[in-house]
Motif scaffolding. Sequence first.
Motif, PDB file in Angstrom:
ATOM      1  N   TRP A  33      30.493  44.307  46.101  1.00  0.00           N
ATOM      2  CA  TRP A  33      29.454  44.267  45.128  1.00  0.00           C
ATOM      3  C   TRP A  33      29.228  42.967  45.017  1.00  0.00           C
ATOM      4  CZ3 TRP A  33      26.757  48.011  42.868  1.00  0.00           C
ATOM      5  CH2 TRP A  33      25.788  47.750  41.668  1.00  0.00           C
ATOM      6  N   LEU A  34      30.365  42.207  44.782  1.00  0.00           N
ATOM      7  CA  LEU A  34      30.316  40.616  44.168  1.00  0.00           C
ATOM      8  C   LEU A  34      29.504  39.769  45.302  1.00  0.00           C
ATOM      9  CD1 LEU A  34      33.508  40.044  42.301  1.00  0.00           C
ATOM     10  CD2 LEU A  34      31.207  40.397  41.263  1.00  0.00           C
ATOM     11  N   ILE A  35      29.790  40.185  46.714  1.00  0.00           N
ATOM     12  CA  ILE A  35      29.225  39.487  47.734  1.00  0.00           C
ATOM     13  C   ILE A  35      27.779  39.790  47.777  1.00  0.00           C
ATOM     14  CG2 ILE A  35      29.077  39.564  50.204  1.00  0.00           C
ATOM     15  CD1 ILE A  35      32.282  40.021  50.321  1.00  0.00           C
ATOM     16  N   ALA A  36      27.483  41.114  47.681  1.00  0.00           N
ATOM     17  CA  ALA A  36      25.950  41.514  47.525  1.00  0.00           C
ATOM     18  C   ALA A  36      25.131  40.875  46.518  1.00  0.00           C
ATOM     19  CB  ALA A  36      25.784  43.037  47.626  1.00  0.00           C
ATOM     20  N   GLU A  37      25.711  40.898  45.192  1.00  0.00           N
ATOM     21  CA  GLU A  37      25.155  40.071  44.294  1.00  0.00           C
ATOM     22  C   GLU A  37      24.704  38.723  44.666  1.00  0.00           C
ATOM     23  OE1 GLU A  37      25.526  40.395  39.363  1.00  0.00           O
ATOM     24  OE2 GLU A  37      27.281  40.359  40.511  1.00  0.00           O
ATOM     25  N   ARG A  38      26.001  38.042  45.052  1.00  0.00           N
ATOM     26  CA  ARG A  38      25.805  36.579  45.277  1.00  0.00           C
ATOM     27  C   ARG A  38      24.636  36.255  46.477  1.00  0.00           C
ATOM     28  NH1 ARG A  38      30.933  35.480  46.875  1.00  0.00           N
ATOM     29  NH2 ARG A  38      30.347  35.656  49.203  1.00  0.00           N
ATOM     30  N   GLU A  39      24.857  37.235  47.464  1.00  0.00           N
ATOM     31  CA  GLU A  39      23.886  36.930  48.645  1.00  0.00           C
ATOM     32  C   GLU A  39      22.352  37.020  48.162  1.00  0.00           C
ATOM     33  OE1 GLU A  39      26.235  38.849  52.537  1.00  0.00           O
ATOM     34  OE2 GLU A  39      24.445  39.930  51.766  1.00  0.00           O
ATOM     35  N   LEU A  40      22.380  38.130  47.519  1.00  0.00           N
ATOM     36  CA  LEU A  40      20.778  38.298  46.605  1.00  0.00           C
ATOM     37  C   LEU A  40      20.486  37.251  45.799  1.00  0.00           C
ATOM     38  CD1 LEU A  40      21.152  42.364  45.861  1.00  0.00           C
ATOM     39  CD2 LEU A  40      19.689  41.124  47.817  1.00  0.00           C
ATOM     40  N   LYS A  41      21.292  36.851  44.962  1.00  0.00           N
ATOM     41  CA  LYS A  41      20.948  35.547  44.130  1.00  0.00           C
ATOM     42  C   LYS A  41      20.526  34.315  44.965  1.00  0.00           C
ATOM     43  CE  LYS A  41      23.556  36.869  40.150  1.00  0.00           C
ATOM     44  NZ  LYS A  41      24.827  36.418  39.119  1.00  0.00           N
ATOM     45  N   VAL A  42      21.366  34.128  46.135  1.00  0.00           N
ATOM     46  CA  VAL A  42      21.193  32.966  46.848  1.00  0.00           C
ATOM     47  C   VAL A  42      19.682  33.165  47.572  1.00  0.00           C
ATOM     48  CG1 VAL A  42      21.797  31.760  49.016  1.00  0.00           C
ATOM     49  CG2 VAL A  42      23.637  32.512  47.408  1.00  0.00           C
ATOM     50  N   GLU A  43      19.657  34.432  48.221  1.00  0.00           N
ATOM     51  CA  GLU A  43      18.332  34.601  48.740  1.00  0.00           C
ATOM     52  C   GLU A  43      17.160  34.468  47.610  1.00  0.00           C
ATOM     53  OE1 GLU A  43      18.181  38.752  50.520  1.00  0.00           O
ATOM     54  OE2 GLU A  43      19.890  38.297  51.679  1.00  0.00           O
ATOM     55  N   ALA A  44      17.150  34.981  46.529  1.00  0.00           N
ATOM     56  CA  ALA A  44      16.142  34.862  45.498  1.00  0.00           C
ATOM     57  C   ALA A  44      16.074  33.368  45.156  1.00  0.00           C
ATOM     58  CB  ALA A  44      16.702  35.739  44.325  1.00  0.00           C
TER      59      ALA A  44
END
Length: 64
Positions: A33-44
């Motif tokens: 979950w935390l990896i997914a959240e971090r990936e999406l924040k970086v992409e954004a």
Amino acid sequence: MADDGITIERIRERAYDVWDRNHRPDGFDLEFWLIAERELKVEASGQIPARGNGCGGRIGLEAS
């Protein structure tokens, strides 16, 4: 999180994808979950291309 377009559903979908890329191990729900959240924040933020976390989508689990 809604301001950057990152919804719970998007995190859930990305976490599933990360879990799948890591051969579906048990007991890593929060980590994925935390990896997914971090990936999406970086992409954004536009810092790196989509789906990149610097470690080939792995979280340090040994490849099977």
